[in-house]
Design an enzyme around this catalytic site. Structure first.
Site, PDB file in Angstrom:
ATOM      1  N   SER A  38      35.238  13.428  61.404  1.00  0.00           N
ATOM      2  CA  SER A  38      35.331  14.699  62.116  1.00  0.00           C
ATOM      3  C   SER A  38      34.760  14.528  63.514  1.00  0.00           C
ATOM      4  O   SER A  38      33.570  14.249  63.696  1.00  0.00           O
ATOM      5  CB  SER A  38      34.564  15.787  61.359  1.00  0.00           C
ATOM      6  OG  SER A  38      34.519  16.934  62.181  1.00  0.00           O
ATOM      7  N   HIS A  50      40.024  13.966  62.307  1.00  0.00           N
ATOM      8  CA  HIS A  50      39.872  15.354  61.883  1.00  0.00           C
ATOM      9  C   HIS A  50      39.332  16.160  63.064  1.00  0.00           C
ATOM     10  O   HIS A  50      38.260  15.874  63.598  1.00  0.00           O
ATOM     11  CB  HIS A  50      38.923  15.446  60.683  1.00  0.00           C
ATOM     12  CG  HIS A  50      38.805  16.826  60.128  1.00  0.00           C
ATOM     13  ND1 HIS A  50      39.751  17.378  59.270  1.00  0.00           N
ATOM     14  CD2 HIS A  50      37.868  17.790  60.311  1.00  0.00           C
ATOM     15  CE1 HIS A  50      39.395  18.603  58.950  1.00  0.00           C
ATOM     16  NE2 HIS A  50      38.257  18.896  59.577  1.00  0.00           N
ATOM     17  N   ASP A 105      38.304  19.867  64.446  1.00  0.00           N
ATOM     18  CA  ASP A 105      37.910  21.219  64.042  1.00  0.00           C
ATOM     19  C   ASP A 105      38.049  22.189  65.193  1.00  0.00           C
ATOM     20  O   ASP A 105      37.354  22.066  66.198  1.00  0.00           O
ATOM     21  CB  ASP A 105      36.446  21.205  63.594  1.00  0.00           C
ATOM     22  CG  ASP A 105      36.280  20.463  62.292  1.00  0.00           C
ATOM     23  OD1 ASP A 105      36.911  20.872  61.305  1.00  0.00           O
ATOM     24  OD2 ASP A 105      35.520  19.480  62.262  1.00  0.00           O
ATOM     25  N   MET A 149      37.547  26.028  66.318  1.00  0.00           N
ATOM     26  CA  MET A 149      36.827  27.255  65.922  1.00  0.00           C
ATOM     27  C   MET A 149      36.942  28.299  67.028  1.00  0.00           C
ATOM     28  O   MET A 149      36.970  27.941  68.208  1.00  0.00           O
ATOM     29  CB  MET A 149      35.348  26.920  65.709  1.00  0.00           C
ATOM     30  CG  MET A 149      35.102  25.815  64.715  1.00  0.00           C
ATOM     31  SD  MET A 149      33.330  25.526  64.522  1.00  0.00           S
ATOM     32  CE  MET A 149      33.368  24.079  63.452  1.00  0.00           C
ATOM     33  N   HIS A 168      42.240  21.171  61.954  1.00  0.00           N
ATOM     34  CA  HIS A 168      41.704  22.150  61.002  1.00  0.00           C
ATOM     35  C   HIS A 168      41.404  23.423  61.784  1.00  0.00           C
ATOM     36  O   HIS A 168      40.438  23.487  62.535  1.00  0.00           O
ATOM     37  CB  HIS A 168      40.434  21.544  60.367  1.00  0.00           C
ATOM     38  CG  HIS A 168      39.707  22.478  59.454  1.00  0.00           C
ATOM     39  ND1 HIS A 168      38.410  22.226  59.008  1.00  0.00           N
ATOM     40  CD2 HIS A 168      40.057  23.659  58.885  1.00  0.00           C
ATOM     41  CE1 HIS A 168      38.016  23.203  58.216  1.00  0.00           C
ATOM     42  NE2 HIS A 168      38.983  24.085  58.128  1.00  0.00           N
ATOM     43  N   MET A 228      40.065  26.905  62.222  1.00  0.00           N
ATOM     44  CA  MET A 228      39.141  27.931  61.690  1.00  0.00           C
ATOM     45  C   MET A 228      39.200  29.095  62.651  1.00  0.00           C
ATOM     46  O   MET A 228      38.240  29.393  63.369  1.00  0.00           O
ATOM     47  CB  MET A 228      37.728  27.333  61.593  1.00  0.00           C
ATOM     48  CG  MET A 228      37.593  26.360  60.446  1.00  0.00           C
ATOM     49  SD  MET A 228      36.158  25.299  60.616  1.00  0.00           S
ATOM     50  CE  MET A 228      36.883  24.023  61.624  1.00  0.00           C
ATOM     51  N   MET A 255      36.767  23.406  51.336  1.00  0.00           N
ATOM     52  CA  MET A 255      35.518  23.277  52.083  1.00  0.00           C
ATOM     53  C   MET A 255      34.381  23.046  51.088  1.00  0.00           C
ATOM     54  O   MET A 255      34.271  23.762  50.088  1.00  0.00           O
ATOM     55  CB  MET A 255      35.239  24.553  52.892  1.00  0.00           C
ATOM     56  CG  MET A 255      36.176  24.806  54.061  1.00  0.00           C
ATOM     57  SD  MET A 255      36.243  23.494  55.299  1.00  0.00           S
ATOM     58  CE  MET A 255      34.531  23.375  55.831  1.00  0.00           C
ATOM     59  N   GLY A 305      32.292  26.213  59.850  1.00  0.00           N
ATOM     60  CA  GLY A 305      31.668  26.696  61.086  1.00  0.00           C
ATOM     61  C   GLY A 305      30.743  25.694  61.764  1.00  0.00           C
ATOM     62  O   GLY A 305      30.620  25.713  62.981  1.00  0.00           O
ATOM     63  N   PHE A 306      30.124  24.834  60.978  1.00  0.00           N
ATOM     64  CA  PHE A 306      29.144  23.913  61.563  1.00  0.00           C
ATOM     65  C   PHE A 306      29.201  22.562  60.869  1.00  0.00           C
ATOM     66  O   PHE A 306      29.412  22.504  59.652  1.00  0.00           O
ATOM     67  CB  PHE A 306      27.717  24.477  61.420  1.00  0.00           C
ATOM     68  CG  PHE A 306      27.542  25.786  62.133  1.00  0.00           C
ATOM     69  CD1 PHE A 306      27.151  25.815  63.467  1.00  0.00           C
ATOM     70  CD2 PHE A 306      27.812  26.984  61.482  1.00  0.00           C
ATOM     71  CE1 PHE A 306      27.028  27.027  64.140  1.00  0.00           C
ATOM     72  CE2 PHE A 306      27.686  28.206  62.145  1.00  0.00           C
ATOM     73  CZ  PHE A 306      27.288  28.227  63.479  1.00  0.00           C
ATOM     74  N   GLY A 307      28.976  21.508  61.640  1.00  0.00           N
ATOM     75  CA  GLY A 307      28.828  20.182  61.052  1.00  0.00           C
ATOM     76  C   GLY A 307      27.403  20.009  60.555  1.00  0.00           C
ATOM     77  O   GLY A 307      26.534  20.844  60.817  1.00  0.00           O
ATOM     78  N   GLY A 308      27.176  18.964  59.806  1.00  0.00           N
ATOM     79  CA  GLY A 308      25.819  18.598  59.395  1.00  0.00           C
ATOM     80  C   GLY A 308      25.200  19.466  58.316  1.00  0.00           C
ATOM     81  O   GLY A 308      23.982  19.474  58.153  1.00  0.00           O
ATOM     82  N   ASP A 357      35.956  18.733  52.857  1.00  0.00           N
ATOM     83  CA  ASP A 357      35.372  18.773  54.208  1.00  0.00           C
ATOM     84  C   ASP A 357      34.007  19.439  54.165  1.00  0.00           C
ATOM     85  O   ASP A 357      33.900  20.605  53.793  1.00  0.00           O
ATOM     86  CB  ASP A 357      36.341  19.568  55.106  1.00  0.00           C
ATOM     87  CG  ASP A 357      35.909  19.630  56.552  1.00  0.00           C
ATOM     88  OD1 ASP A 357      34.906  18.986  56.924  1.00  0.00           O
ATOM     89  OD2 ASP A 357      36.585  20.344  57.319  1.00  0.00           O
ATOM     90  N   GLY A 358      32.985  18.679  54.565  1.00  0.00           N
ATOM     91  CA  GLY A 358      31.639  19.243  54.706  1.00  0.00           C
ATOM     92  C   GLY A 358      30.618  18.517  53.842  1.00  0.00           C
ATOM     93  O   GLY A 358      30.719  18.515  52.620  1.00  0.00           O
ATOM     94  N   GLY A 359      29.677  17.863  54.505  1.00  0.00           N
ATOM     95  CA  GLY A 359      28.585  17.211  53.770  1.00  0.00           C
ATOM     96  C   GLY A 359      29.027  16.023  52.925  1.00  0.00           C
ATOM     97  O   GLY A 359      28.301  15.599  52.025  1.00  0.00           O
TER      98      GLY A 359
HETATM   99  C1  DX5 Z   1      32.874  22.420  59.402  1.00  0.00           C
HETATM  100  C2  DX5 Z   1      33.965  21.472  59.779  1.00  0.00           C
HETATM  101  C3  DX5 Z   1      33.752  20.078  59.348  1.00  0.00           C
HETATM  102  C4  DX5 Z   1      32.539  19.401  59.924  1.00  0.00           C
HETATM  103  C5  DX5 Z   1      32.091  18.411  58.897  1.00  0.00           C
HETATM  104  O1  DX5 Z   1      33.287  23.703  59.636  1.00  0.00           O
HETATM  105  O2  DX5 Z   1      35.193  21.888  59.224  1.00  0.00           O
HETATM  106  O3  DX5 Z   1      34.914  19.281  59.573  1.00  0.00           O
HETATM  107  O4  DX5 Z   1      32.755  18.762  61.146  1.00  0.00           O
HETATM  108  O5  DX5 Z   1      30.908  17.854  59.312  1.00  0.00           O
HETATM  109  P1  DX5 Z   1      29.930  17.098  58.327  1.00  0.00           P
HETATM  110  O6  DX5 Z   1      30.698  15.962  57.733  1.00  0.00           O
HETATM  111  O7  DX5 Z   1      28.825  16.644  59.252  1.00  0.00           O
HETATM  112  O8  DX5 Z   1      29.467  18.069  57.294  1.00  0.00           O
HETATM  113 ZN    ZN Z   2      36.934  20.521  59.324  1.00  0.00          ZN
END
Ligand code: DX5
Ligand code: ZN
Length: 218
Positions: free
Chosen positions: A7, A31, A33, A35, A64, A66, A139, A144-147, A177-179
């Site tokens: 991502s 990937h 994102d 938003m 993706h 959002m 998801m 909404g957020f990475g990490g 997607d996510g974590g």
């Molecule tokens: C969150 C995004 C993800 C995000 C994943 O809304 O859709 O694609 O970048 O980030 P990680 O892998 O750090 O959770």
């Molecule tokens: Zn994503």
């Protein structure tokens, strides 16, 4: 075979060209994102950044969305070179749009269509669309957020969707997607995941090459 989709949200934006080369050389899919600060409480990046990535990418772009009213932007994302576009079922519901119309719009460009849902949407709501989309995006954190931290319930959700795909004999792929990290990737694969989105795990790793291999199960 597992496909790894780093991502770009977690990439180094001051050295984006280098991170694009990394994905070209070591991973499978970009990937991206998008938003809008309305569907999710965050903003990310849009056309100028995605066009720049597309100009150097040799791997497919997975956009993706959002955002509310994804149908307004799908034609442009297809034009800048997306191979896969997903939108959220919740966004279509909120807008009062027909998800099948949006899926058809994506397909009209020869682009693969994906339907995404957040962790609080029952997976059964995807079932009626499994035959219409190329992939579903589950998801494993709230969009909404990475990490963020992986939500363990995701494993059961993947299994439920995988069972239904198998029961119907469909080629529909499952993206998570996510974590996603080196600890949960094997269980996710066993549950039925095909496409692994990983932001922080890949881009913040000390050894990115080894991390992608590990995510692949190598
Ligand atoms: C969150 C995004 C993800 C995000 C994943 O809304 O859709 O694609 O970048 O980030 P990680 O892998 O750090 O959770
Ligand atoms: Zn994503």
């Amino acid at each position: 075979m597992r496909k790894i989709a780093p991502s770009i949200l977690a990439a180094d934006f001051l050295n984006l060209g280098k991170d694009v080369e990394f994905v070209n050389g070591n991973a499978d899919i970009f990937h991206l994102d998008v938003m809008d600060g309305t569907f999710v409480p965050n903003l990310s990046f849009g056309f100028p950044v995605i066009e720049a990535i597309a100009s150097k990418a040799t791997k497919p772009l997975d956009v993706h969305l959002m955002i509310v009213h994804p149908e307004k932007y799908i034609d442009r994302f297809a034009k800048v070179g997306a191979s896969m576009i997903s939108f959220h079922l919740e966004a279509a519901m909120r807008d009062g749009s027909n998800p099948n119309k949006i899926i058809d719009q994506i397909h009209s460009h020869g682009v693969k269509a994906g339907l995404a849902i957040n962790p609080d949407v029952p997976v059964e709501e995807l079932f009626q669309y499994l035959d219409d989309v190329d992939f579903v995006l589950l998801m494993s954190v709230f969009a909404g957020f990475g990490g963020q931290k992986f939500i363990p319930d995701t494993l059961e959700r993947v299994k439920t969707v995988k069972d239904e795909i198998t029961r119907l004999g469909l080629p529909t792929l499952i993206e998570v997607d996510g974590g996603v990290d080196c600890e949960n990737c094997d269980a996710l694969s066993e549950a039925g995941v095909d496409l692994f989105v990983a932001g922080s795990t890949v881009f913040k790793a000390e050894d990115r090459v080894a991390t992608v291999k590990r995510l692949r199960g190598e």
